[in-house]
Design an enzyme around this catalytic site. Structure first.
Site, short mmCIF file in Angstrom:
data_model
loop_
_atom_site.label_atom_id
_atom_site.label_comp_id
_atom_site.label_asym_id
_atom_site.label_seq_id
_atom_site.Cartn_x
_atom_site.Cartn_y
_atom_site.Cartn_z
N ASP A 368 13.55 31.21 -5.45
CA ASP A 368 13.33 29.76 -5.63
C ASP A 368 12.48 29.50 -6.87
OD1 ASP A 368 12.56 26.86 -4.74
OD2 ASP A 368 14.05 27.50 -3.27
N LYS A 478 20.93 27.19 -6.33
CA LYS A 478 20.37 26.01 -5.67
C LYS A 478 19.96 25.04 -6.77
CE LYS A 478 16.39 24.80 -2.72
NZ LYS A 478 15.26 25.41 -1.97
N ASP A 480 18.31 21.82 -7.81
CA ASP A 480 17.30 20.94 -7.23
C ASP A 480 17.06 19.73 -8.15
OD1 ASP A 480 15.28 20.07 -5.56
OD2 ASP A 480 14.05 21.87 -5.73
N MET A 481 16.42 18.71 -7.63
CA MET A 481 16.08 17.49 -8.41
C MET A 481 14.92 16.85 -7.67
SD MET A 481 16.54 13.98 -8.82
CE MET A 481 17.22 12.78 -9.93
N ASP A 550 13.39 19.20 3.39
CA ASP A 550 12.30 20.19 3.28
C ASP A 550 11.62 20.38 4.62
OD1 ASP A 550 12.61 20.90 0.70
OD2 ASP A 550 11.09 19.57 -0.11
C1 DGJ Z 1 12.20 21.05 -3.38
C2 DGJ Z 1 13.15 21.81 -2.52
O1 DGJ Z 1 13.65 20.99 -1.51
C3 DGJ Z 1 12.47 23.04 -1.97
O2 DGJ Z 1 13.31 23.72 -1.10
C4 DGJ Z 1 12.00 23.92 -3.10
O3 DGJ Z 1 13.13 24.42 -3.79
C5 DGJ Z 1 11.12 23.14 -4.05
N1 DGJ Z 1 11.73 21.89 -4.45
C6 DGJ Z 1 10.77 23.94 -5.26
O4 DGJ Z 1 10.08 23.25 -6.19
#
Ligand code: DGJ
Length: 732
Positions: A368, A478, A480-481, A550
């Site tokens: 991650d 993955k 992400d944003m 999350d």
């Molecule tokens: C938000 C994601 O939802 C988390 O799972 C993780 O990847 C964090 N960002 C990392 O900054």
């Protein structure tokens, strides 16, 4: 499946399965909504348009055209010409005058379904039932020189109706689209409820039901993403409608940016549903010869409550929206290091996790946030996508190679759309961030959003991601944003075009994911946005699964996953077992319950496996085996909601049944233990009433009818947050 024009009635009729949608044209020019609902099979329904009642139609009562416009059930309502309800389309001409009225010109009935260029949309899939048909109604505003093509598509194997609109400037002057929504649905429904999904970070997509009332009720986003707070969905439920009974009309937006979903009850007690791009902050400049396509809205009618709506949407998205080769493939069980290490990791730590995970049957390690240069906390370096070789000694190829030697795949996290103020990228290109010149840009999580309306930014972002993926055999990303948009300005678009930025951003995002999935067709892409802030049908077109939230606490997940599974197939919901006390709410739940809840989605782990006691490691082995056994059911089966903890505050229960009804899985979460209670009777759904089923854990046999109409007893379990997963197999 059939689309036909009934000449004698001047009606268009779309029918698929048990559903019928009818459109009429009055006075030869006004396109009205006649009927949407259960198949009637009788085309003589034009009287629903009430043209024989005052105020009649304009050709008969010209002096009251305004009253006609304000009461008529429009298929695509326009602004400023007498319809005072909120409308789909509002256009400003070069002189600054606003007003628009579309007149019908002609139609086409097409085999198949045209693409919406640059945007996600449902599509025909080769093979049985995958074919579709489209009705195109061409309308025009002669004063503006604006052509509107209203598109309605259906598929042979679905009862959904897909709508979109193309607006073409065929005039000589520039036009400004101030509102360009996709669809309205005018209907007679005097009593009922509005259902939407809403929440917050870590509380996404909770179901919110409230009575319809006179006036406007809406959910929306102008955060630049669909958002944690609201969801681009609404449903109206007729009086008495519930899980398995009553009428439901739903609209779901295949889009990942700003949206509005609105229900308006007007002075006559008529209901208008509206869905489309949020007009807030939107203005599109349409030069002569240019066209604008609205994103797609999926409409669903159910006469059997929410359950049937859910089945129609799940089957539609599996059959006609998710393109990934993983659609019907078992997803690898993964372990993600985010909650295990946050930013504090290196090659050795990741390999320690991978070694232990591989011993227990976990199939993929996902690295991650925190792997690139300078990223030791969440306050810097986004945009500088160079592997930090101090943390990852030997670089990415070494780490991936070592993970592969363990028989595991490797996945990696990116947040490609962002730039940190403290980054080489920002220092070199401060103008690449979304901002309003002269204002200090607003930070959120110490980051800015890159201006994806700018082609060079899109190219940079693409190469940054793709070059990492080319450097080592990475099989999962993955994406992400982690922030929403503010001070939405682009130094690239310039004066007069700022109202296009929100939508152009989304188009830039779509083009990035399109390129990525083309160059890396075997990549398993999972979208994510600070948890589940961009869980929408648009994203599903590019990635077969999206990170749900999350919040990985098993009890918190009940309401989140219930709301999500209301619309999305279980295979689309990223769901992981995490460590306790839970990192968001601090709750301690049994390891088994965490597994049962996460198994309702794309399954994985989010913890430091090296720190678990041996007993929990053994449970992981068993959970992985169970997941392997169950995945065909979870991936392809029909989902049924049996009971909702969010509603009853006692227990939660859902069920998945194989399409051929050969097996069913019931997941039951007791939530709090109660004293002095007997077992609880649960009625199953969707089984073959005549077939014989056997309960796997105790060998007991039942007829399907007994399980469905009578029920099965769920023994009381000791302790809070206990759960059970029970399988029923057809044996005759
Ligand atoms: C938000 C994601 O939802 C988390 O799972 C993780 O990847 C964090 N960002 C990392 O900054």
């Amino acid at each position: 499946m059939k689309i036909e024009y009934l000449e004698s009635e001047k009606l268009f009729r779309l029918a698929s399965g048990d559903m019928e949608y009818v459109i009429g044209v009055v006075d030869g020019i006004y396109v009205g909504h006649v009927y949407y609902g259960k198949k009637m099979g009788d085309g003589r329904c034009g009287y629903f348009l009430r043209t024989g009642e005052a105020p009649f139609v304009p050709s008969v009562n010209w002096r009251e055209k305004c009253s006609f416009a304000d009461a008529f059930p429009w298929e695509y309502s326009t602004w400023g010409m007498g319809d005072y309800r909120d409308s789909c389309l509002n256009v400003r001409d070069p002189e600054g005058f606003r007003g628009c009225e579309l007149h019908y010109e002609g139609y086409r009935i097409l085999e198949g379904k045209p693409e919406i260029s640059g945007m996600p949309a449902t599509f025909c899939r080769d093979g049985e039932g995958g074919g579709g048909m489209t009705l195109e109604l061409t309308c025009r505003d002669k004063v503006l020189g604006l052509k509107a093509i209203l598109r309605y598509s259906i598929f042979a194997d679905s009862e959904a109706v897909m709508r979109s609109v193309e607006l073409v400037n065929e005039g000589h002057g520039v036009l400004y689209l101030e509102r360009a929504l996709t669809a309205c649905l005018d209907m007679d429904m005097e009593e009922g409820d509005l259902l939407t999904l809403g929440g917050s970070w870590s509380r996404e997509r909770h179901m919110v039901r409230r009575p319809l009332a006179m006036g406007k009720q809406l959910v929306s986003s102008f955060r630049g993403e669909s958002g944690h707070q609201d969801h681009p969905f609404l449903a109206v439920m007729g009086k008495g409608a519930g899980q398995d009974q009553g009428e439901v009309y739903a609209m779901h937006f295949v889009y990942s940016g700003n949206f509005v979903a609105e229900a308006e009850v007007n002075q006559f007690g008529s209901l208008r549903l509206l869905m489309g791009i949020n007009p807030e902050g939107f203005e599109w400049v349409l030069n002569p010869g240019e066209s604008f396509a609205t994103p797609e809205v999926v409409c669903v009618y159910s006469d059997e409550g929410l359950g049937k709506m859910t089945h129609i949407l799940h089957d539609l998205y599996r059959g006609h929206l998710i393109r990934s080769p993983y659609l019907h493939r078992r997803r690898p069980v993964l372990i993600n290091n985010w909650e295990a290490t946050y930013f504090d990791f290196n090659t050795e730590k990741l390999l320690e996790i991978a070694r232990e995970a591989s011993k227990r049957g976990i199939e993929m390690l996902v690295m991650d946030d925190g792997w690139f240069q300078g990223r030791h906390t969440d306050s810097g370096s986004l945009g500088d996508w160079n592997v930090d070789e101090n943390k990852l000694k030997g670089g990415l190829p070494y780490l991936v190679g070592e993970v592969q030697k363990l028989g595991m795949g490797f996945g990696i996290w990116f947040e490609p759309e962002m730039v940190s103020p403290d980054s080489d990228l920002y220092r070199a290109h401060p103008d690449w961030a979304i901002q309003i010149p002269g204002r200090e840009p607003v930070q959120s999580r110490a980051q800015y959003v890159l201006d994806l309306s700018r082609p060079e930014v899109v190219d940079y972002v693409y190469e940054a991601v793709a070059s990492v993926l080319r450097s080592a055999p990475v099989s999962y990303v993955k994406w992400d944003m982690n922030r929403q948009m503010t001070d939405v300005g682009s130094t690239y678009l310039g004066k007069g075009r700022q109202g296009e930025l929100f939508h152009r951003y989304v188009l830039g995002l779509y083009s990035l994911q399109e390129r990525l999935t083309r160059e890396f067709p075997e990549l398993l892409l999972e979208n994510c946005a600070s948890g589940g802030a961009r869980f929408d049908p648009g994203m599903l077109y590019y990635s077969p699964q999206v990170w749900c939230s999350d919040n990985t606490d098993a009890i918190e997940r009940l309401a989140i996953q219930e709301g999500t599974a209301l619309l999305y197939p279980l295979s689309a919901m990223g769901a992981h077992v995490s460590a306790c006390p839970n990192h968001v709410v601090g709750r301690i739940t049994p390891f088994a319950t965490r597994g049962h809840v996460a198994m309702a989605g794309a399954f994985g782990y989010e913890l430091d496996i090296t720190k678990l006691p041996e007993g929990e490691k053994r449970l992981i082995e068993r959970q992985v085996e169970t997941y392997h056994e169950l995945y065909p059911l979870m991936l392809e089966g029909d989902y049924y909601r049996i009971a909702s903890w969010a509603e009853n505050h006692k227990y939660d229960c859902w069920q998945v049944v194989a399409k051929d009804k050969s097996e069913a899985l019931v997941t039951y979460v007791q939530v709090l233990a109660e004293p002095n209670c007997h077992s609880r009777k649960i009625r199953l759904k969707g089984l073959d009433p005549e077939a014989e089923y056997q309960q796997e854990d105790n060998g007991q046999r039942y007829k399907g009818a007994l399980l469905m109409y009578g029920g099965v007893l769920m023994p009381r379990m000791e302790g809070d947050f206990a759960s059970a997963m029970i399988r029923f197999i057809q044996i005759g």
